[in-house]
Motif scaffolding. Sequence first.
Motif, short mmCIF file in Angstrom:
data_model
loop_
_atom_site.label_atom_id
_atom_site.label_comp_id
_atom_site.label_asym_id
_atom_site.label_seq_id
_atom_site.Cartn_x
_atom_site.Cartn_y
_atom_site.Cartn_z
N SER A 46 -1.42 -1.53 -9.51
CA SER A 46 -2.43 -1.90 -8.52
C SER A 46 -1.97 -3.12 -7.75
CB SER A 46 -3.76 -2.20 -9.22
OG SER A 46 -3.60 -3.27 -10.15
N GLU A 106 2.90 6.62 -7.26
CA GLU A 106 2.09 7.74 -7.72
C GLU A 106 2.88 9.05 -7.70
OE1 GLU A 106 -0.65 7.88 -9.15
OE2 GLU A 106 -1.79 6.07 -8.66
N MET A 107 3.79 9.19 -6.76
CA MET A 107 4.60 10.40 -6.68
C MET A 107 5.52 10.55 -7.89
SD MET A 107 5.65 10.17 -2.64
CE MET A 107 6.89 11.44 -2.85
N GLN A 121 1.60 4.22 -3.19
CA GLN A 121 1.56 5.67 -3.00
C GLN A 121 2.85 6.32 -3.50
OE1 GLN A 121 0.62 6.56 1.10
NE2 GLN A 121 -1.17 5.22 1.11
N LYS A 122 3.96 5.65 -3.25
CA LYS A 122 5.24 6.19 -3.71
C LYS A 122 5.32 6.20 -5.23
CE LYS A 122 8.71 5.92 -1.16
NZ LYS A 122 9.90 5.61 -0.32
N SER A 163 0.83 -1.21 0.00
CA SER A 163 0.00 0.00 0.00
C SER A 163 0.86 1.26 0.00
CB SER A 163 -0.93 0.00 1.22
OG SER A 163 -1.70 1.18 1.27
N LYS A 164 1.87 1.29 0.84
CA LYS A 164 2.77 2.44 0.91
C LYS A 164 3.56 2.59 -0.38
CE LYS A 164 6.43 4.48 3.77
NZ LYS A 164 7.27 4.30 4.99
#
Length: 336
Positions: free
Chosen positions: A130, A119-120, A116-117, A112-113
């Motif tokens: 996904s 996406e940055m 998010q990274k 999950s983390k």
Amino acid sequence: MSLEKLHELQQELGAHFQEGRVAHYGSVLEEIASLGKQSLLFDSSDLGTLLVQGVDRISFINRLITVDLNSLSQGSWRKGLWVNGKGRFEYRFQFYLRADDLIMATQQEAISKFLQKLEMYHFSEKVSFSSANWRVFYLQGPGSRAILEKIFQHSPSTQQFIQVGNVLIAFYPQYQMEEGFELLVPESELKEVFYRLIQASAKPVGEEARKRFRIQSLEPEVGYELTSDLIPLEIASLKPWISFEKGCFPGQEVLARMHNLGHPGKILVQFSLPPLLVPEKSILFHEGNAEAGVITSVSSYSPSIALGFLRWKFREQRSSFFIENAQGKIPVERIF
């Protein structure tokens, strides 16, 4: 629910659980003694997967990781790392390239983390990522290929993986074995596949024995040796996971400078210990009370052995190490 069903089966097989993982199936010593004698089955379902899709999937991931994926062909796999800008470890991966996607296996709790990274770093690239639903089993030791061919009618060659139904199987020997495989199994099929492997004569083995095997083989593990303090070149076996020719990635300059001009600040080595309970993360000293390193993984089953990091200045030393606890100074000898 799928993991609960798997755990129910493991309990029927005699599993003893510790912190949600199978510690052993009745006798750790018997499991340790079985290494190299038969096919061993390890439940590594704490490893999960994520899926990267889109025409830019290889170029996007390639500029963020240590290994070069440009030479990865469909149906092959590779190991690699993600390091931060200071060249320190953050994630370990296995990459599997299929016709339309790239599968990445890593610690399930980190996915999950990590998404998010990603996406940055995602701007205009034609790529999506996904969480996926595969978990990991390992089959290691003599007879493993025969078991897979009995169940799936196929087995992969070196650096290749195959897909049979929804299960991916990669040739991946560990623990100094010549024969071994990694299986990516859909969560909905974990219990079924585990049971079929057992029925085909694979021996289930718990985490205590697995730790012993990896210490014997100097294999690092996330949370023990692979931590945010680590620069990967401090572990010799990770060097092939790093490309110094492919171009820039976060942390590349630090790793290249150490590779070309210097040496690591510490090295991973193996120790022997007295038959005592030695805590992991114990500080290691050399004669004269000089701080020499740290113990990272311990197997207290006789003879007791451990992995730990030794500072570069002590790399030639073999003896006169110790740790301290309430009982006083405990001698530690370097094996390898």
